[in-house]
Motif scaffolding. Structure first.
Motif, PDB file in Angstrom:
ATOM      1  N   VAL A 106      31.468  23.407  26.485  1.00  0.00           N
ATOM      2  CA  VAL A 106      31.762  23.447  27.745  1.00  0.00           C
ATOM      3  C   VAL A 106      31.345  24.577  28.440  1.00  0.00           C
ATOM      4  CG1 VAL A 106      33.619  21.716  27.610  1.00  0.00           C
ATOM      5  CG2 VAL A 106      34.329  24.132  27.292  1.00  0.00           C
ATOM      6  N   PRO A 107      31.256  24.516  29.998  1.00  0.00           N
ATOM      7  CA  PRO A 107      30.883  26.019  30.741  1.00  0.00           C
ATOM      8  C   PRO A 107      32.140  26.931  30.729  1.00  0.00           C
ATOM      9  CG  PRO A 107      30.363  23.878  31.899  1.00  0.00           C
ATOM     10  CD  PRO A 107      31.357  23.397  30.748  1.00  0.00           C
ATOM     11  N   PRO A 108      31.658  28.208  30.558  1.00  0.00           N
ATOM     12  CA  PRO A 108      32.601  29.164  30.661  1.00  0.00           C
ATOM     13  C   PRO A 108      33.793  29.097  31.530  1.00  0.00           C
ATOM     14  CG  PRO A 108      30.428  30.026  30.325  1.00  0.00           C
ATOM     15  CD  PRO A 108      30.303  28.657  30.758  1.00  0.00           C
ATOM     16  N   GLU A 109      33.263  28.561  32.802  1.00  0.00           N
ATOM     17  CA  GLU A 109      34.568  28.851  33.746  1.00  0.00           C
ATOM     18  C   GLU A 109      35.534  27.564  33.593  1.00  0.00           C
ATOM     19  OE1 GLU A 109      31.067  26.269  35.596  1.00  0.00           O
ATOM     20  OE2 GLU A 109      31.216  28.025  34.450  1.00  0.00           O
ATOM     21  N   ARG A 110      35.263  26.725  32.844  1.00  0.00           N
ATOM     22  CA  ARG A 110      36.073  25.238  32.207  1.00  0.00           C
ATOM     23  C   ARG A 110      36.942  26.058  31.044  1.00  0.00           C
ATOM     24  NH1 ARG A 110      37.551  21.771  35.398  1.00  0.00           N
ATOM     25  NH2 ARG A 110      38.028  20.352  33.374  1.00  0.00           N
ATOM     26  N   ILE A 111      36.306  26.894  30.230  1.00  0.00           N
ATOM     27  CA  ILE A 111      37.079  27.398  29.189  1.00  0.00           C
ATOM     28  C   ILE A 111      37.982  28.516  29.802  1.00  0.00           C
ATOM     29  CG2 ILE A 111      36.843  29.133  27.181  1.00  0.00           C
ATOM     30  CD1 ILE A 111      33.904  27.885  26.855  1.00  0.00           C
ATOM     31  N   GLY A 112      37.787  29.136  31.092  1.00  0.00           N
ATOM     32  CA  GLY A 112      38.496  30.078  31.634  1.00  0.00           C
ATOM     33  C   GLY A 112      39.733  29.299  32.133  1.00  0.00           C
ATOM     34  N   SER A 113      39.712  28.085  32.778  1.00  0.00           N
ATOM     35  CA  SER A 113      40.778  27.508  33.346  1.00  0.00           C
ATOM     36  C   SER A 113      41.593  27.267  32.132  1.00  0.00           C
ATOM     37  CB  SER A 113      40.164  26.278  34.052  1.00  0.00           C
ATOM     38  OG  SER A 113      39.521  26.711  35.136  1.00  0.00           O
ATOM     39  N   PHE A 114      41.173  26.583  31.212  1.00  0.00           N
ATOM     40  CA  PHE A 114      41.666  26.226  30.054  1.00  0.00           C
ATOM     41  C   PHE A 114      42.730  27.311  29.489  1.00  0.00           C
ATOM     42  CE2 PHE A 114      42.492  24.579  25.381  1.00  0.00           C
ATOM     43  CZ  PHE A 114      43.320  23.903  25.643  1.00  0.00           C
ATOM     44  N   LEU A 115      42.174  28.525  29.160  1.00  0.00           N
ATOM     45  CA  LEU A 115      42.785  29.524  28.434  1.00  0.00           C
ATOM     46  C   LEU A 115      44.061  29.991  29.578  1.00  0.00           C
ATOM     47  CD1 LEU A 115      39.831  31.577  27.323  1.00  0.00           C
ATOM     48  CD2 LEU A 115      41.466  30.518  26.000  1.00  0.00           C
ATOM     49  N   ARG A 116      43.607  29.905  30.850  1.00  0.00           N
ATOM     50  CA  ARG A 116      44.736  30.412  31.551  1.00  0.00           C
ATOM     51  C   ARG A 116      46.025  29.154  31.684  1.00  0.00           C
ATOM     52  NH1 ARG A 116      43.058  32.725  37.480  1.00  0.00           N
ATOM     53  NH2 ARG A 116      42.163  30.774  37.619  1.00  0.00           N
ATOM     54  N   LEU A 117      45.643  28.113  31.669  1.00  0.00           N
ATOM     55  CA  LEU A 117      46.613  26.832  31.510  1.00  0.00           C
ATOM     56  C   LEU A 117      47.370  27.039  30.152  1.00  0.00           C
ATOM     57  CD1 LEU A 117      47.806  24.296  32.779  1.00  0.00           C
ATOM     58  CD2 LEU A 117      45.893  23.224  31.015  1.00  0.00           C
ATOM     59  N   VAL A 118      46.709  27.414  28.899  1.00  0.00           N
ATOM     60  CA  VAL A 118      47.507  27.619  27.972  1.00  0.00           C
ATOM     61  C   VAL A 118      48.291  28.988  27.841  1.00  0.00           C
ATOM     62  CG1 VAL A 118      47.198  28.215  25.397  1.00  0.00           C
ATOM     63  CG2 VAL A 118      45.808  26.375  26.305  1.00  0.00           C
ATOM     64  N   ALA A 119      47.913  30.065  28.413  1.00  0.00           N
ATOM     65  CA  ALA A 119      48.653  31.237  28.439  1.00  0.00           C
ATOM     66  C   ALA A 119      49.940  31.053  29.382  1.00  0.00           C
ATOM     67  CB  ALA A 119      47.631  32.295  29.299  1.00  0.00           C
ATOM     68  N   PHE A 120      49.807  30.225  30.518  1.00  0.00           N
ATOM     69  CA  PHE A 120      50.841  29.998  31.559  1.00  0.00           C
ATOM     70  C   PHE A 120      52.030  28.960  30.663  1.00  0.00           C
ATOM     71  CE2 PHE A 120      52.811  26.960  34.491  1.00  0.00           C
ATOM     72  CZ  PHE A 120      53.429  27.653  35.462  1.00  0.00           C
ATOM     73  N   ALA A 121      51.537  27.865  30.055  1.00  0.00           N
ATOM     74  CA  ALA A 121      52.446  27.104  29.209  1.00  0.00           C
ATOM     75  C   ALA A 121      53.294  28.043  28.142  1.00  0.00           C
ATOM     76  CB  ALA A 121      51.686  25.963  28.643  1.00  0.00           C
ATOM     77  N   SER A 122      52.465  28.918  27.723  1.00  0.00           N
ATOM     78  CA  SER A 122      53.046  29.440  26.334  1.00  0.00           C
ATOM     79  C   SER A 122      53.982  30.601  26.921  1.00  0.00           C
ATOM     80  CB  SER A 122      51.999  30.034  25.335  1.00  0.00           C
ATOM     81  OG  SER A 122      51.044  30.899  26.170  1.00  0.00           O
ATOM     82  N   ALA A 123      53.666  30.888  28.029  1.00  0.00           N
ATOM     83  CA  ALA A 123      54.725  32.113  28.672  1.00  0.00           C
ATOM     84  C   ALA A 123      56.038  31.513  29.349  1.00  0.00           C
ATOM     85  CB  ALA A 123      53.911  33.061  29.414  1.00  0.00           C
ATOM     86  N   ILE A 124      56.042  30.216  29.390  1.00  0.00           N
ATOM     87  CA  ILE A 124      57.332  29.936  30.192  1.00  0.00           C
ATOM     88  C   ILE A 124      58.490  30.099  29.420  1.00  0.00           C
ATOM     89  CG2 ILE A 124      58.430  27.854  31.151  1.00  0.00           C
ATOM     90  CD1 ILE A 124      55.808  26.579  31.795  1.00  0.00           C
ATOM     91  N   PRO A 125      59.504  30.898  30.100  1.00  0.00           N
ATOM     92  CA  PRO A 125      60.561  31.171  29.273  1.00  0.00           C
ATOM     93  C   PRO A 125      61.600  30.000  28.700  1.00  0.00           C
ATOM     94  CG  PRO A 125      60.499  32.294  31.476  1.00  0.00           C
ATOM     95  CD  PRO A 125      59.513  31.402  31.507  1.00  0.00           C
ATOM     96  N   HIS A 126      62.018  29.834  27.638  1.00  0.00           N
ATOM     97  CA  HIS A 126      62.746  28.742  27.089  1.00  0.00           C
ATOM     98  C   HIS A 126      61.856  27.520  26.696  1.00  0.00           C
ATOM     99  CE1 HIS A 126      65.952  31.122  28.341  1.00  0.00           C
ATOM    100  NE2 HIS A 126      65.743  31.217  29.551  1.00  0.00           N
ATOM    101  N   PHE A 127      60.605  27.325  27.269  1.00  0.00           N
ATOM    102  CA  PHE A 127      60.034  26.230  26.971  1.00  0.00           C
ATOM    103  C   PHE A 127      59.277  26.265  25.473  1.00  0.00           C
ATOM    104  CE2 PHE A 127      55.990  23.611  27.123  1.00  0.00           C
ATOM    105  CZ  PHE A 127      56.517  22.758  27.446  1.00  0.00           C
ATOM    106  N   ASN A 128      59.126  27.329  24.933  1.00  0.00           N
ATOM    107  CA  ASN A 128      58.450  27.348  23.432  1.00  0.00           C
ATOM    108  C   ASN A 128      59.390  27.969  22.713  1.00  0.00           C
ATOM    109  OD1 ASN A 128      55.600  26.985  24.232  1.00  0.00           O
ATOM    110  ND2 ASN A 128      56.030  28.394  25.699  1.00  0.00           N
ATOM    111  N   GLU A 129      60.926  27.938  22.963  1.00  0.00           N
ATOM    112  CA  GLU A 129      61.902  28.761  22.145  1.00  0.00           C
ATOM    113  C   GLU A 129      61.910  27.703  20.858  1.00  0.00           C
ATOM    114  OE1 GLU A 129      66.573  30.177  22.428  1.00  0.00           O
ATOM    115  OE2 GLU A 129      65.652  29.049  24.385  1.00  0.00           O
TER     116      GLU A 129
END
Length: 202
Positions: free
Chosen positions: A149-172
């Protein structure tokens, strides 16, 4: 020593309003994360090394200071600098790991400071220009032949993963390391680095 031999005292150049504001904002960010809205102007002044009254020569009130601090914290410039410092010679998985590390650290910090000030959305007047996609393209362009996939799509996915994994209590209780996430992203959930290497060699 005669008077002509004595060193001349040079008066320090007074700070501009913008420089003073920037110094106060830099001092208040860690205080906000530690104390939230309860941080006092005395604590801010002590951290900035200025008189308490000086604060109100450049800011109307604490709310304006808080908004300026969050604004600076959300500015993507420093993140982009750290991303551009990633070694271009790293293998793809290493680059994904380092990009994800920087993104997760940023997201965690954003959640922390916005929670500290009780802010539900971005501050008013926040700049919307964000060259994140261009930065990711620069980092991953040498690896284009490996990408599906194009780099910009990879960037969007990485940012999405980072956001989800940083949500307090969500990954506890089920936290994933950056290295683990980087491997999942690079190879998917059905492949393995060794399998990919052997298929490339055939």
């Amino acid at each position: 020593m005669s008077k002509v031999d004595e060193p001349t005292r040079v008066r320090a150049k007074p700070m501009s309003v913008d420089e003073r504001r920037a110094m106060i904002v830099d001092a208040v960010i860690p205080l906000l994360i530690e104390h939230g809205r309860e941080v006092s102007t005395r604590q801010i002044a002590d951290a900035a090394g200025i008189a308490e009254g000086t604060i109100f020569r450049v800011f109307i009130d604490k709310e304006e200071i808080f908004a300026a601090a969050v604004e600076k914290f959300l500015d993507p410039g420093e993140l982009h600098e750290r991303l551009r410092a990633i070694d271009p010679e790293l293998p793809l998985e290493g680059k994904v790991n380092d990009i994800l590390f920087q993104l997760r650290a940023r997201m965690t910090g954003i959640f922390g400071i916005m929670s500290a000030v009780g802010m539900q959305g971005p501050p008013r007047g926040r700049r919307t220009t964000d060259n994140f996609a261009l930065v990711i393209d620069e980092i991953l362009r040498p690896d284009l032949e490996q990408l599906n996939v194009p780099p910009e799509r990879i960037g969007s996915f990485l940012r999405l993963v980072a956001f989800a994994s940083a949500i307090p209590h969500f990954n506890e209780g089920r936290e994933m390391s950056t290295a683990e996430l980087a491997q999942y992203i690079t190879y998917g959930i059905a492949g393995h680095p060794a399998e990919r290497d052997s298929s490339d060699a055939s």
